[in-house]
Design a protein around this motif. Structure first.
Motif, PDB file in Angstrom:
ATOM      1  N   CYS A  31       4.021  -0.615  10.219  1.00 50.36           N
ATOM      2  CA  CYS A  31       4.464   0.362   9.216  1.00 50.36           C
ATOM      3  C   CYS A  31       3.340   1.317   8.815  1.00 50.36           C
ATOM      4  O   CYS A  31       3.584   2.295   8.107  1.00 50.36           O
ATOM      5  CB  CYS A  31       5.024  -0.340   7.976  1.00 50.36           C
ATOM      6  N   CYS A  75      -0.426  -3.513  11.207  1.00 41.24           N
ATOM      7  CA  CYS A  75       0.881  -3.400  10.563  1.00 41.24           C
ATOM      8  C   CYS A  75       1.577  -2.176  11.171  1.00 41.24           C
ATOM      9  O   CYS A  75       1.077  -1.053  11.038  1.00 41.24           O
ATOM     10  CB  CYS A  75       0.730  -3.204   9.056  1.00 41.24           C
ATOM     11  N   GLY A  95       2.132  -1.928   4.156  1.00 43.60           N
ATOM     12  CA  GLY A  95       0.979  -2.698   4.623  1.00 43.60           C
ATOM     13  C   GLY A  95       0.656  -3.934   3.819  1.00 43.60           C
ATOM     14  O   GLY A  95      -0.437  -4.488   3.955  1.00 43.60           O
ATOM     15  N   ASP A  96       1.600  -4.404   3.030  1.00 43.84           N
ATOM     16  CA  ASP A  96       1.307  -5.523   2.127  1.00 43.84           C
ATOM     17  C   ASP A  96       1.898  -6.867   2.544  1.00 43.84           C
ATOM     18  O   ASP A  96       1.483  -7.896   2.016  1.00 43.84           O
ATOM     19  CB  ASP A  96       1.818  -5.192   0.719  1.00 43.84           C
ATOM     20  N   CYS A  97       2.881  -6.888   3.448  1.00 42.61           N
ATOM     21  CA  CYS A  97       3.599  -8.154   3.688  1.00 42.61           C
ATOM     22  C   CYS A  97       3.395  -8.758   5.066  1.00 42.61           C
ATOM     23  O   CYS A  97       3.648  -9.939   5.265  1.00 42.61           O
ATOM     24  CB  CYS A  97       5.089  -7.974   3.429  1.00 42.61           C
ATOM     25  N   GLY A  98       2.998  -7.966   6.053  1.00 42.33           N
ATOM     26  CA  GLY A  98       2.751  -8.479   7.391  1.00 42.33           C
ATOM     27  C   GLY A  98       3.998  -8.722   8.230  1.00 42.33           C
ATOM     28  O   GLY A  98       3.885  -9.158   9.382  1.00 42.33           O
ATOM     29  N   ALA A  99       5.176  -8.436   7.704  1.00 39.99           N
ATOM     30  CA  ALA A  99       6.408  -8.706   8.462  1.00 39.99           C
ATOM     31  C   ALA A  99       6.514  -7.835   9.714  1.00 39.99           C
ATOM     32  O   ALA A  99       7.244  -8.170  10.646  1.00 39.99           O
ATOM     33  CB  ALA A  99       7.633  -8.485   7.580  1.00 39.99           C
ATOM     34  N   CYS A 100       5.795  -6.732   9.739  1.00 38.11           N
ATOM     35  CA  CYS A 100       5.871  -5.782  10.853  1.00 38.11           C
ATOM     36  C   CYS A 100       4.706  -5.940  11.829  1.00 38.11           C
ATOM     37  O   CYS A 100       4.504  -5.066  12.671  1.00 38.11           O
ATOM     38  CB  CYS A 100       5.863  -4.367  10.292  1.00 38.11           C
ATOM     39  N   LEU A 159       6.786   1.208  13.398  1.00 38.26           N
ATOM     40  CA  LEU A 159       7.893   0.306  13.070  1.00 38.26           C
ATOM     41  C   LEU A 159       9.232   1.028  13.188  1.00 38.26           C
ATOM     42  O   LEU A 159      10.200   0.481  13.737  1.00 38.26           O
ATOM     43  CB  LEU A 159       7.715  -0.259  11.655  1.00 38.26           C
ATOM     44  N   LYS A 181       9.933  -6.787  11.579  1.00 41.23           N
ATOM     45  CA  LYS A 181      10.712  -6.560  10.359  1.00 41.23           C
ATOM     46  C   LYS A 181       9.995  -5.637   9.378  1.00 41.23           C
ATOM     47  O   LYS A 181       8.766  -5.537   9.376  1.00 41.23           O
ATOM     48  CB  LYS A 181      10.984  -7.900   9.657  1.00 41.23           C
ATOM     49  N   GLU A 182      10.802  -5.011   8.532  1.00 40.02           N
ATOM     50  CA  GLU A 182      10.228  -4.205   7.454  1.00 40.02           C
ATOM     51  C   GLU A 182      10.423  -4.952   6.138  1.00 40.02           C
ATOM     52  O   GLU A 182      11.550  -5.153   5.694  1.00 40.02           O
ATOM     53  CB  GLU A 182      10.899  -2.838   7.362  1.00 40.02           C
ATOM     54  N   GLY A 183       9.292  -5.381   5.555  1.00 41.27           N
ATOM     55  CA  GLY A 183       9.378  -6.035   4.256  1.00 41.27           C
ATOM     56  C   GLY A 183       9.004  -5.082   3.138  1.00 41.27           C
ATOM     57  O   GLY A 183       9.666  -5.027   2.099  1.00 41.27           O
ATOM     58  N   CYS A 184       7.924  -4.327   3.340  1.00 42.91           N
ATOM     59  CA  CYS A 184       7.390  -3.507   2.245  1.00 42.91           C
ATOM     60  C   CYS A 184       7.180  -2.051   2.643  1.00 42.91           C
ATOM     61  O   CYS A 184       7.188  -1.172   1.788  1.00 42.91           O
ATOM     62  CB  CYS A 184       6.059  -4.101   1.786  1.00 42.91           C
ATOM     63  N   ALA A 185       6.926  -1.796   3.922  1.00 41.51           N
ATOM     64  CA  ALA A 185       6.617  -0.448   4.425  1.00 41.51           C
ATOM     65  C   ALA A 185       5.326   0.113   3.837  1.00 41.51           C
ATOM     66  O   ALA A 185       5.127   1.327   3.838  1.00 41.51           O
ATOM     67  CB  ALA A 185       7.785   0.506   4.189  1.00 41.51           C
TER      68      ALA A 185
END
Ligand code: FES
Ligand code: FES
Length: 158
Positions: free
Chosen positions: A62, A60, A45-50, A26, A39-43
């Motif tokens: 990140c 992920c 592995g918890d949010c899937g934005a990446c 990422l 996108k970076e939501g959590c960095a």
């Protein structure tokens, strides 16, 4: 520490870059290659934005290190549309208003594309389970699920 030289393929194009050993995929996409769609939501592995595809597998970004990309193939949200022609999922997300702030959207689109390539005719339950790793703080999910199911239906020609 010295940087690592990496040769990879991104959205079908050969790409070379230098990165620090601790830089994530990422980080590389956003900070070295200026592909800021992921996108970076959590960095963590918890949010899937990446979410991106790595050698055809949903990951992920990140949680992958940049040096691991050597000789591998990455697909990002920047490769989803063909020129001005949106992917059917992108079109349906617009039609269903399946996004608000948009931070989660690239990750949802990449994950949903991976689902439809694996299961072209998913049930609502399968869509919800598949996308359970992608978090959205805006939409309440229903519009996203409807958009994915509608895309699946359209892509099957029904
Ligand atoms: S930023 Fe990678 S999973 Fe949240
Ligand atoms: S649209 Fe804002 S987090 Fe999903």
């Amino acid at each position: 520490m010295s940087k690592t030289h990496v040769s990879t393929t991104i959205n079908g194009d050969p790409v070379e870059f230098l990165c620090e050993p601790e830089q994530t995929l990422l980080d590389v996409l956003r900070d070295e290659l200026y592909l800021t769609g992921s996108k970076e939501g959590c960095a963590s592995g918890d949010c899937g934005a990446c979410s991106v595809m790595l050698d055809g597998r949903l990951v992920c970004a990140c949680l992958v290190l940049g040096p691991e990309l050597n000789g591998r193939s990455v697909e990002t949200i920047e490769g989803m549309a063909e020129g001005d022609h949106l992917h059917p999922l992108q079109q349906k997300f617009l039609e269903h208003a399946a996004l608000q702030c948009g931070i989660c959207t690239p990750g949802f689109l990449i994950a949903a594309k991976a689902l439809l390539e694996k299961i072209p005719d998913p049930t609502e339950t399968e869509v919800r389970y598949w996308l359970a790793g992608n978090l959205c703080r805006c939409t309440g999910y229903d519009k996203i699920i409807r958009a994915v199911l509608d895309t699946a239906s359209e892509m099957r020609g029904s």
